[in-house]
Design an enzyme around this catalytic site. Structure first.
Site, PDB file in Angstrom:
ATOM      1  N   THR A  47      37.647  42.499  34.016  1.00 52.32           N
ATOM      2  CA  THR A  47      39.048  42.081  34.135  1.00 52.32           C
ATOM      3  C   THR A  47      40.004  43.231  33.814  1.00 52.32           C
ATOM      4  OG1 THR A  47      38.413  39.859  33.466  1.00 52.32           O
ATOM      5  CG2 THR A  47      40.749  40.409  33.284  1.00 52.32           C
ATOM      6  N   GLU A  48      41.053  43.331  34.614  1.00 46.36           N
ATOM      7  CA  GLU A  48      42.086  44.342  34.362  1.00 46.36           C
ATOM      8  C   GLU A  48      43.418  43.634  34.112  1.00 46.36           C
ATOM      9  OE1 GLU A  48      41.803  47.321  37.469  1.00 46.36           O
ATOM     10  OE2 GLU A  48      39.804  47.866  36.778  1.00 46.36           O
TER      11      GLU A  48
ATOM     12  N   GLN B  27      40.129  -2.122  21.118  1.00 50.12           N
ATOM     13  CA  GLN B  27      39.706  -1.915  22.512  1.00 50.12           C
ATOM     14  C   GLN B  27      40.119  -0.539  23.027  1.00 50.12           C
ATOM     15  OE1 GLN B  27      40.867  -5.193  25.025  1.00 50.12           O
ATOM     16  NE2 GLN B  27      39.362  -6.563  24.099  1.00 50.12           N
TER      17      GLN B  27
ATOM     18  N   GLU C  80      35.579  33.636  33.016  1.00 50.28           N
ATOM     19  CA  GLU C  80      34.482  33.431  33.985  1.00 50.28           C
ATOM     20  C   GLU C  80      34.968  32.664  35.211  1.00 50.28           C
ATOM     21  OE1 GLU C  80      31.509  34.593  33.864  1.00 50.28           O
ATOM     22  OE2 GLU C  80      31.169  35.150  31.786  1.00 50.28           O
TER      23      GLU C  80
HETATM   24  P1  TGC Z   1      33.746  38.165  48.435  1.00 48.58           P
HETATM   25  O1  TGC Z   1      34.576  39.389  48.681  1.00 48.58           O
HETATM   26  O2  TGC Z   1      33.631  37.104  49.472  1.00 48.58           O
HETATM   27  O3  TGC Z   1      32.247  38.561  48.047  1.00 48.58           O
HETATM   28  C1  TGC Z   1      31.907  39.797  47.590  1.00 48.58           C
HETATM   29  C2  TGC Z   1      30.395  39.869  47.555  1.00 48.58           C
HETATM   30  O4  TGC Z   1      29.934  39.181  46.374  1.00 48.58           O
HETATM   31  C3  TGC Z   1      29.062  38.099  46.785  1.00 48.58           C
HETATM   32  N1  TGC Z   1      29.371  36.989  45.880  1.00 48.58           N
HETATM   33  C4  TGC Z   1      28.617  36.639  44.841  1.00 48.58           C
HETATM   34  N2  TGC Z   1      27.448  37.090  44.414  1.00 48.58           N
HETATM   35  C5  TGC Z   1      26.926  36.516  43.298  1.00 48.58           C
HETATM   36  N3  TGC Z   1      27.520  35.534  42.626  1.00 48.58           N
HETATM   37  C6  TGC Z   1      28.722  35.044  43.030  1.00 48.58           C
HETATM   38  N4  TGC Z   1      29.329  34.072  42.344  1.00 48.58           N
HETATM   39  C7  TGC Z   1      29.307  35.600  44.186  1.00 48.58           C
HETATM   40  N5  TGC Z   1      30.452  35.363  44.862  1.00 48.58           N
HETATM   41  C8  TGC Z   1      30.487  36.227  45.881  1.00 48.58           C
HETATM   42  C9  TGC Z   1      29.394  37.820  48.202  1.00 48.58           C
HETATM   43  O5  TGC Z   1      28.295  37.232  48.853  1.00 48.58           O
HETATM   44  C10 TGC Z   1      29.696  39.197  48.739  1.00 48.58           C
HETATM   45  O6  TGC Z   1      28.468  39.881  48.923  1.00 48.58           O
HETATM   46  P2  TGC Z   1      28.311  40.946  50.121  1.00 48.58           P
HETATM   47  O7  TGC Z   1      26.864  41.306  50.116  1.00 48.58           O
HETATM   48  O8  TGC Z   1      28.741  40.218  51.354  1.00 48.58           O
HETATM   49  O9  TGC Z   1      29.208  42.082  49.768  1.00 48.58           O
HETATM   50  O10 TGC Z   1      34.269  37.598  47.133  1.00 48.58           O
HETATM   51  P3  TGC Z   1      34.725  36.153  46.992  1.00 48.58           P
HETATM   52  O11 TGC Z   1      35.810  35.888  47.996  1.00 48.58           O
HETATM   53  O12 TGC Z   1      33.588  35.200  46.959  1.00 48.58           O
HETATM   54  O13 TGC Z   1      35.386  36.221  45.544  1.00 48.58           O
HETATM   55  C11 TGC Z   1      36.608  35.695  45.323  1.00 48.58           C
HETATM   56  C12 TGC Z   1      36.599  35.072  43.941  1.00 48.58           C
HETATM   57  C13 TGC Z   1      38.020  34.668  43.612  1.00 48.58           C
HETATM   58  C14 TGC Z   1      35.712  33.831  43.932  1.00 48.58           C
HETATM   59  C15 TGC Z   1      36.066  36.094  42.935  1.00 48.58           C
HETATM   60  O14 TGC Z   1      36.822  37.261  42.991  1.00 48.58           O
HETATM   61  C16 TGC Z   1      36.036  35.536  41.552  1.00 48.58           C
HETATM   62  O15 TGC Z   1      35.084  34.882  41.145  1.00 48.58           O
HETATM   63  N6  TGC Z   1      37.129  35.762  40.736  1.00 48.58           N
HETATM   64  C17 TGC Z   1      37.153  35.380  39.336  1.00 48.58           C
HETATM   65  C18 TGC Z   1      36.829  36.566  38.498  1.00 48.58           C
HETATM   66  C19 TGC Z   1      36.135  36.185  37.234  1.00 48.58           C
HETATM   67  O16 TGC Z   1      35.508  35.167  37.104  1.00 48.58           O
HETATM   68  N7  TGC Z   1      36.156  37.063  36.240  1.00 48.58           N
HETATM   69  C20 TGC Z   1      35.426  36.879  35.065  1.00 48.58           C
HETATM   70  C21 TGC Z   1      35.419  38.140  34.216  1.00 48.58           C
HETATM   71  S1  TGC Z   1      34.127  38.172  32.997  1.00 48.58           S
HETATM   72  C22 TGC Z   1      34.546  37.037  31.860  1.00 48.58           C
HETATM   73  O17 TGC Z   1      35.445  36.289  31.982  1.00 48.58           O
HETATM   74  C23 TGC Z   1      33.656  36.993  30.700  1.00 48.58           C
HETATM   75  S2  TGC Z   1      34.031  35.818  29.533  1.00 48.58           S
HETATM   76  C24 TGC Z   1      32.594  35.891  28.696  1.00 48.58           C
HETATM   77  C25 TGC Z   1      32.500  35.126  27.443  1.00 48.58           C
HETATM   78  O18 TGC Z   1      33.190  35.480  26.457  1.00 48.58           O
HETATM   79  O19 TGC Z   1      31.657  34.166  27.424  1.00 48.58           O
HETATM   80  P1  FAD Z   2      45.294  35.510  36.491  1.00 47.14           P
HETATM   81  O1  FAD Z   2      44.195  35.943  37.399  1.00 47.14           O
HETATM   82  O2  FAD Z   2      46.527  36.321  36.443  1.00 47.14           O
HETATM   83  O3  FAD Z   2      45.654  34.001  36.819  1.00 47.14           O
HETATM   84  C1  FAD Z   2      46.908  33.416  36.453  1.00 47.14           C
HETATM   85  C2  FAD Z   2      46.975  32.005  37.034  1.00 47.14           C
HETATM   86  O4  FAD Z   2      46.953  32.067  38.461  1.00 47.14           O
HETATM   87  C3  FAD Z   2      45.804  31.113  36.636  1.00 47.14           C
HETATM   88  O5  FAD Z   2      46.256  29.824  36.373  1.00 47.14           O
HETATM   89  C4  FAD Z   2      44.923  31.103  37.878  1.00 47.14           C
HETATM   90  O6  FAD Z   2      44.121  29.947  37.989  1.00 47.14           O
HETATM   91  C5  FAD Z   2      45.982  31.154  38.960  1.00 47.14           C
HETATM   92  N1  FAD Z   2      45.471  31.630  40.243  1.00 47.14           N
HETATM   93  C6  FAD Z   2      44.717  32.720  40.488  1.00 47.14           C
HETATM   94  N2  FAD Z   2      44.447  32.835  41.792  1.00 47.14           N
HETATM   95  C7  FAD Z   2      45.047  31.787  42.396  1.00 47.14           C
HETATM   96  C8  FAD Z   2      45.134  31.330  43.751  1.00 47.14           C
HETATM   97  N3  FAD Z   2      44.576  32.000  44.744  1.00 47.14           N
HETATM   98  N4  FAD Z   2      45.825  30.205  43.999  1.00 47.14           N
HETATM   99  C9  FAD Z   2      46.419  29.514  43.011  1.00 47.14           C
HETATM  100  N5  FAD Z   2      46.380  29.901  41.721  1.00 47.14           N
HETATM  101  C10 FAD Z   2      45.694  31.010  41.420  1.00 47.14           C
HETATM  102  N6  FAD Z   2      36.951  39.402  31.300  1.00 47.14           N
HETATM  103  C11 FAD Z   2      35.966  40.349  31.325  1.00 47.14           C
HETATM  104  O7  FAD Z   2      35.860  41.121  32.280  1.00 47.14           O
HETATM  105  N7  FAD Z   2      35.068  40.454  30.297  1.00 47.14           N
HETATM  106  C12 FAD Z   2      35.108  39.650  29.218  1.00 47.14           C
HETATM  107  O8  FAD Z   2      34.266  39.767  28.314  1.00 47.14           O
HETATM  108  C13 FAD Z   2      36.143  38.670  29.142  1.00 47.14           C
HETATM  109  N8  FAD Z   2      36.262  37.882  28.041  1.00 47.14           N
HETATM  110  C14 FAD Z   2      37.359  37.061  27.923  1.00 47.14           C
HETATM  111  C15 FAD Z   2      37.581  36.387  26.713  1.00 47.14           C
HETATM  112  C16 FAD Z   2      38.701  35.583  26.560  1.00 47.14           C
HETATM  113  C17 FAD Z   2      38.975  34.918  25.252  1.00 47.14           C
HETATM  114  C18 FAD Z   2      39.609  35.408  27.638  1.00 47.14           C
HETATM  115  C19 FAD Z   2      40.815  34.534  27.506  1.00 47.14           C
HETATM  116  C20 FAD Z   2      39.375  36.057  28.834  1.00 47.14           C
HETATM  117  C21 FAD Z   2      38.265  36.914  28.970  1.00 47.14           C
HETATM  118  N9  FAD Z   2      38.062  37.647  30.152  1.00 47.14           N
HETATM  119  C22 FAD Z   2      37.055  38.580  30.222  1.00 47.14           C
HETATM  120  C23 FAD Z   2      39.056  37.604  31.212  1.00 47.14           C
HETATM  121  C24 FAD Z   2      38.997  36.363  32.081  1.00 47.14           C
HETATM  122  O9  FAD Z   2      37.932  36.414  32.959  1.00 47.14           O
HETATM  123  C25 FAD Z   2      40.333  36.257  32.816  1.00 47.14           C
HETATM  124  O10 FAD Z   2      41.301  35.870  31.862  1.00 47.14           O
HETATM  125  C26 FAD Z   2      40.299  35.279  33.967  1.00 47.14           C
HETATM  126  O11 FAD Z   2      39.427  35.712  34.984  1.00 47.14           O
HETATM  127  C27 FAD Z   2      41.703  35.042  34.568  1.00 47.14           C
HETATM  128  O12 FAD Z   2      42.343  36.251  34.799  1.00 47.14           O
HETATM  129  P2  FAD Z   2      43.842  36.474  34.251  1.00 47.14           P
HETATM  130  O13 FAD Z   2      43.826  36.129  32.807  1.00 47.14           O
HETATM  131  O14 FAD Z   2      44.265  37.833  34.615  1.00 47.14           O
HETATM  132  O15 FAD Z   2      44.698  35.386  34.993  1.00 47.14           O
END
Ligand code: TGC
Ligand code: FAD
Length: 387
Positions: A136-137, A283, A367
């Protein structure tokens, strides 16, 4: 005989002996080691790092990996049960294990060389090396394709510039798995603590996941040797592949949080006498409690099937999205309702409901936010991307 409040459909009978043993072991750890300290740790905004050696000793770090890398070859259902029982204690403790196992050990195992695996994984399983995951950025986590952190090849090294935000474990980590844009697409690098130009800064004033460390990471011309690049994946599918592993664990975790809240609310409402009868005899309280049990049961059935699909090699990311969305929403709604059933007592961390409700604000956001997962399902159904 009354049904157990936390397993109305006897989901336990769907588990193998080994899976039951894993659940019981982690449940005992949570009861004996996490629950007695977690309220204070949350109040103090302190990650209880002293638990890490015991978590490692129990084999909970990289538990699914083969034994030569320090793992125990556990199946997906066992990993899910670990997440569930840890999150019954606190989402922050489960987060620590998710990040170390699914977001740091997994990419080294799946995308690294044999040398890289042997260099880092056994020490990570032992809890001697802690990892964090930088995807995440600051400008927008939902859209990681718009990545601004860069890695430029310079002789035998790579030079990283940019920043990451909201990084779990950032300030306690010895290594960071960092995703950066290169001339050849997004690639993963293992950045080590102490490398010149690499800094972590803890994010303060959090009202959620207070028993977990969350940081910003900064890269100012950080020189990383080629030996630290993960060579076996390029493109966004690298980090997204890790997210699928971690999200899978998170589908189970919130069930634990919801069970903890329901347990507390049941006990409280049976003892709290208002208008000359227990609150539990009304209830409206029973409707709320019944609804919670219904939603927990559905969540349990969802993840056991998801786990079996994963173990059979048939799980696809959209199925993970559906369960992450459902179970985070289920748990945060339940935590808030339990807080309400406790009245004023529900607002202090003497009780667990408010702590879980606040933690789940992060769990429903990280996530992939709830909206992101809803849009993944929408795309699956319609074939049209609405991001
Ligand atoms: P797209 O450009 O269509 O796909 C790119 C390539 O990735 C493949 N792919 C996946 N592979 C594995 N698992 C998945 N869930 C995948 N989703 C897509 C896809 O097949 C493609 O492969 P290739 O071979 O064709 O290049 O990407 P998309 O349109 O599917 O993605 C859009 C979107 C919004 C779903 C994706 O950008 C996304 O999931 N955004 C959310 C980002 C996010 O979840 N960040 C989390 C950061 S880490 C974190 O929060 C840790 S918290 C940890 C903790 O404290 O527990
Ligand atoms: P944004 O992406 O700016 O989203 C803002 C709002 O817009 C949200 O409500 C979202 O649902 C909405 N939105 C986004 N896209 C759309 C759309 N297309 N249409 C309508 N609405 C939309 N990241 C890491 O990489 N590593 C970590 O270890 C990690 N740990 C974390 C721990 C904590 C406690 C927290 C809070 C976050 C952590 N994250 C980590 C980051 C986390 O994955 C992001 O906060 C998350 O993916 C959302 O990104 P953002 O906060 O920039 O929100």
């Amino acid at each position: 005989m009354a049904l157990p409040f936390n397993d109305l459909y006897d989901v336990r009978s769907l588990l193998s002996e080994e899976e039951c043993a894993v659940q019981d072991t982690v449940a005992r750890f949570t009861n004996e080691r996490v629950l007695p300290i977690i309220g204070d740790a949350f109040d103090q905004g302190r990650f209880p790092k002293e638990l890490v050696p015991e978590i490692a000793e129990l084999g909970l770090l990289g538990s699914s990996l083969p034994e030569q890398y320090g793992g125990h070859g556990l199946n997906a259902v066992s990993y899910g049960l670990i997440c569930q029982e840890l999150e019954r204690g606190d989402s922050g403790i489960r987060s620590f294990v998710s990040v170390q196992s699914s977001l740091c050990m997994y990419p080294i195992y799946a995308y690294g060389t044999e040398e890289q695996r042997m260099r880092w994984l056994p020490d990570m399983a032992a809890g001697k090396v802690i990892g964090c995951f930088g995807l995440t950025e600051p400008h927008g986590g939902s859209d990681p394709a718009n990545m601004k952190t860069t890695a430029r090849k310079d002789g035998g090294d790579w030079v990283l510039n940019g920043s990451k935000m909201w990084i779990t474990n950032g300030n306690v980590a010895d290594i960071a798995i960092v995703w950066a844009q290169t001339d050849d697409g997004i690639q993963g690098f293992v950045v080590e603590k102490g490398m010149a130009g690499f800094a972590a800064q803890e994010i303060k004033h959090k009202m959620s996941l207070r028993a977990s460390v969350t940081s910003s990471l900064f890269f100012d011309n950080v020189r990383v040797p080629e030996a630290n690049r993960l060579p076996n994946v390029k493109g966004l599918k690298g980090p997204l592949g890790c997210l699928t592993q971690a999200r899978y664990g998170i589908t189970w975790g919130p069930i634990g949080a919801a069970i903890a809240c329901l347990d507390e609310a049941l006990n409280y409402s049976k003892e709290r006498i208002l208008f000359e009868r227990p609150v539990a005899a009304t209830q409206s309280a029973q409707l709320k409690l019944a609804d919670m049990a219904r939603r927990i049961t559905m969540g349990q059935l969802l993840v056991i099937q998801l786990g079996r699909l994963k173990d059979a090699g048939r799980m696809v990311p959209a199925q993970v999205s559906l369960a992450k969305w459902n179970n985070c929403r289920m748990a945060i709604d339940i935590a808030r309702q339990c807080r309400d059933l406790l009245g004023g007592a529900g607002i202090t961390t003497e009780h667990c409901a408010i702590r879980h409700a606040l933690n789940l604000e992060s769990v429903i956001t990280y996530e992939g936010t709830e909206t992101v997962h809803q849009l993944v399902i929408g795309r699956e159904l319609t074939g049209i991307s609405a991001f």
